[in-house]
Design a protein around this motif. Structure first.
Motif, PDB file in Angstrom:
ATOM      1  N   GLU A  14       0.972  -1.238   0.082  1.00 59.61           N
ATOM      2  CA  GLU A  14      -0.057   0.031   0.028  1.00 59.61           C
ATOM      3  C   GLU A  14       0.868   1.092  -0.145  1.00 59.61           C
ATOM      4  O   GLU A  14       2.050   1.198   0.612  1.00 59.61           O
ATOM      5  N   THR A  15       0.569   2.282  -0.567  1.00 63.13           N
ATOM      6  CA  THR A  15       1.231   3.596  -0.575  1.00 63.13           C
ATOM      7  C   THR A  15       1.116   4.280   0.763  1.00 63.13           C
ATOM      8  O   THR A  15       0.219   3.775   1.675  1.00 63.13           O
ATOM      9  N   GLY A  16       1.695   5.184   1.101  1.00 64.47           N
ATOM     10  CA  GLY A  16       1.679   6.110   2.233  1.00 64.47           C
ATOM     11  C   GLY A  16       3.000   6.322   2.730  1.00 64.47           C
ATOM     12  O   GLY A  16       3.206   7.182   3.430  1.00 64.47           O
ATOM     13  N   SER A  17       3.985   5.187   2.561  1.00 66.00           N
ATOM     14  CA  SER A  17       5.353   5.483   2.788  1.00 66.00           C
ATOM     15  C   SER A  17       6.228   4.376   2.180  1.00 66.00           C
ATOM     16  O   SER A  17       5.825   3.467   1.774  1.00 66.00           O
ATOM     17  N   PHE A  18       7.537   4.971   2.084  1.00 71.88           N
ATOM     18  CA  PHE A  18       8.444   3.801   1.214  1.00 71.88           C
ATOM     19  C   PHE A  18       8.692   2.810   2.190  1.00 71.88           C
ATOM     20  O   PHE A  18       9.350   1.720   1.530  1.00 71.88           O
ATOM     21  N   ASP A  49       9.450   9.675  -7.033  1.00 70.10           N
ATOM     22  CA  ASP A  49       9.302   8.323  -6.419  1.00 70.10           C
ATOM     23  C   ASP A  49       8.911   8.678  -5.002  1.00 70.10           C
ATOM     24  O   ASP A  49       8.254   7.705  -4.344  1.00 70.10           O
ATOM     25  N   LEU A  50       9.221   9.597  -4.112  1.00 68.24           N
ATOM     26  CA  LEU A  50       8.634   9.847  -3.043  1.00 68.24           C
ATOM     27  C   LEU A  50       7.283  10.241  -3.011  1.00 68.24           C
ATOM     28  O   LEU A  50       6.455   9.902  -2.131  1.00 68.24           O
ATOM     29  N   MET A  51       6.805  10.853  -4.081  1.00 65.90           N
ATOM     30  CA  MET A  51       5.512  11.206  -4.220  1.00 65.90           C
ATOM     31  C   MET A  51       4.507  10.337  -4.459  1.00 65.90           C
ATOM     32  O   MET A  51       3.637   9.912  -3.734  1.00 65.90           O
ATOM     33  N   VAL A  52       5.155   9.228  -5.153  1.00 63.42           N
ATOM     34  CA  VAL A  52       4.329   7.802  -5.481  1.00 63.42           C
ATOM     35  C   VAL A  52       4.404   7.163  -4.253  1.00 63.42           C
ATOM     36  O   VAL A  52       3.097   6.575  -3.792  1.00 63.42           O
ATOM     37  N   SER A  53       5.353   7.231  -3.226  1.00 66.26           N
ATOM     38  CA  SER A  53       5.263   6.333  -2.028  1.00 66.26           C
ATOM     39  C   SER A  53       4.368   6.868  -1.369  1.00 66.26           C
ATOM     40  O   SER A  53       3.776   6.057  -0.324  1.00 66.26           O
ATOM     41  N   SER A  54       4.309   8.296  -1.196  1.00 66.32           N
ATOM     42  CA  SER A  54       3.344   9.055  -0.165  1.00 66.32           C
ATOM     43  C   SER A  54       1.915   8.806  -0.600  1.00 66.32           C
ATOM     44  O   SER A  54       1.050   9.233   0.443  1.00 66.32           O
TER      45      SER A  54
END
Length: 351
Positions: A14-18, A49-54
């Motif tokens: 799930e996304t929200g954090s790497f 990539d950080l935006m995707v992870s969040s």
């Protein structure tokens, strides 16, 4: 080179954090007739990539997304209809695998962006359509080459394409010392332009000077940096601004650019929800005759042209890598990128 039957890859439960990334084992894919199978050797990270992870990246993500868009690797097998590529070739895949030419980008092409709308490259093996590939310049390592598809090509597209290609004698304002900004600095210097670099860190500005910036400004100690830019240019302003922050700095970028100048809007480092600055962009654009252009990476054709520039100026344009992490330590690489302590690129080595 023979490939195993299974491989490791990272995916988001799930996304929200790497920190939600997990390593899983999957079958090594078999290339279709028009595809090649590639052994990934290195992956570089982007702010995207950080935006995707969040979960803040504005794209519909597939379930269990395999992240990241930028890779360098070695072809290990080719489909029966593939021409021009063979096992052993060193390649990069374009950020958008279906953006071949420089013409207007359709939604279908936009939805071919790796690590967003489709699964990305943080995997040991992946198939790519043959039309999405470019050869790695011979003087670059896999780690160096992995920095090219997004950061380098975005900077190249901004400076060498669009309204007017960069020329010797132009003055370029570069914001920050991240991947795109450092490549923009290098390409501008290699082209005979003068660079003014911004950063909040004197140490990072020393690196910018080392790479050829003629003037540097610490925007923390000089918050009205646009006025300093005007002083440095005799009141004229710069020919173009590499705008990587977004709304938070756009007002000062408009102030710092000359009449008939160009602002290349590239990034969202200031945040997607940053407040729109209290500046009449339409009025400023009209009365200063500004050319404001949004940049979204580039095409396979541009990638090939950029690689000629890299090969012609091998030392001046050599990618700056801040740190290389092992595949097993990918989360640490994401954390290092998020810390914003880096200068240049953060790379994950895939054994």
């Amino acid at each position: 080179m023979s490939s195993p039957t299974t491989a490791r890859e990272y995916a988001y439960t799930e996304t929200g954090s790497f920190n939600n990334l997990v390593i899983r084992e999957v079958p090594v894919p078999t290339p279709k007739a028009n595809e090649v199978l590639v052994k990934t050797r290195a992956v570089s990270l982007q702010f995207r990539d950080l935006m995707v992870s969040s979960g803040s990246y504005p794209a519909q993500l597939p379930p269990n997304l395999v992240p990241c868009s930028d890779m360098a690797g070695e072809i290990v097998a080719v489909g029966e209809d593939v021409k021009g590529w063979k096992a052993g070739d060193r390649i990069c895949a374009n950020f958008m695998i279906d953006k071949i030419h420089n013409d207007f980008m359709s939604m279908e092409v936009a939805n071919s962006a790796l690590g967003g709308a489709i699964h990305g490259v943080l995997t040991e093996y992946r198939c790519f359509p043959a039309h999405s590939l470019v050869a790695i310049p011979s003087h670059l390592s896999y780690e160096e080459a992995s920095t090219l598809p997004c950061a380098a090509l975005t900077a190249y597209n901004a400076l060498m394409s669009g309204y007017e290609p960069l020329k010797a004698g132009d003055v370029v304002l570069v914001q920050g010392t991240g991947g795109v900004s450092i490549f923009a600095l290098q390409f501008a210097v290699a082209s005979g332009a003068t660079v003014i670099a911004l950063s909040s860190s004197d140490e990072k500005l020393q690196t910018a000077t080392k790479f050829g910036a003629k003037h540097v400004i610490n925007y923390t100690t000089t918050p009205n940096w646009d006025q300093e830019v005007l002083k440095l240019t005799g009141g004229k302003g710069v020919d173009r601004v590499i705008e990587v922050v977004g709304n938070a700095t756009l007002e000062r970028s408009i102030s710092a650019v000359k009449i008939d100048g160009c602002i290349d809007i590239i990034g969202l480092l200031g945040g997607v929800g940053a407040e729109v600055p209290p500046v009449d962009i339409i009025r400023a654009s009209i009365f200063k005759g500004l050319k404001i252009r949004g940049i979204f990476v580039g095409s396979v054709i541009q990638f090939g042209k950029m690689n000629k520039l890299l090969a012609a100026n091998p030392e001046a344009t050599r990618p700056l890598i801040d740190k290389v992490f092992e595949f097993e330590n990918a989360k640490e690489a994401f954390a290092h990128l998020a810390s914003q302590k880096h200068v240049g690129k953060v790379v994950i080595k895939v054994n």
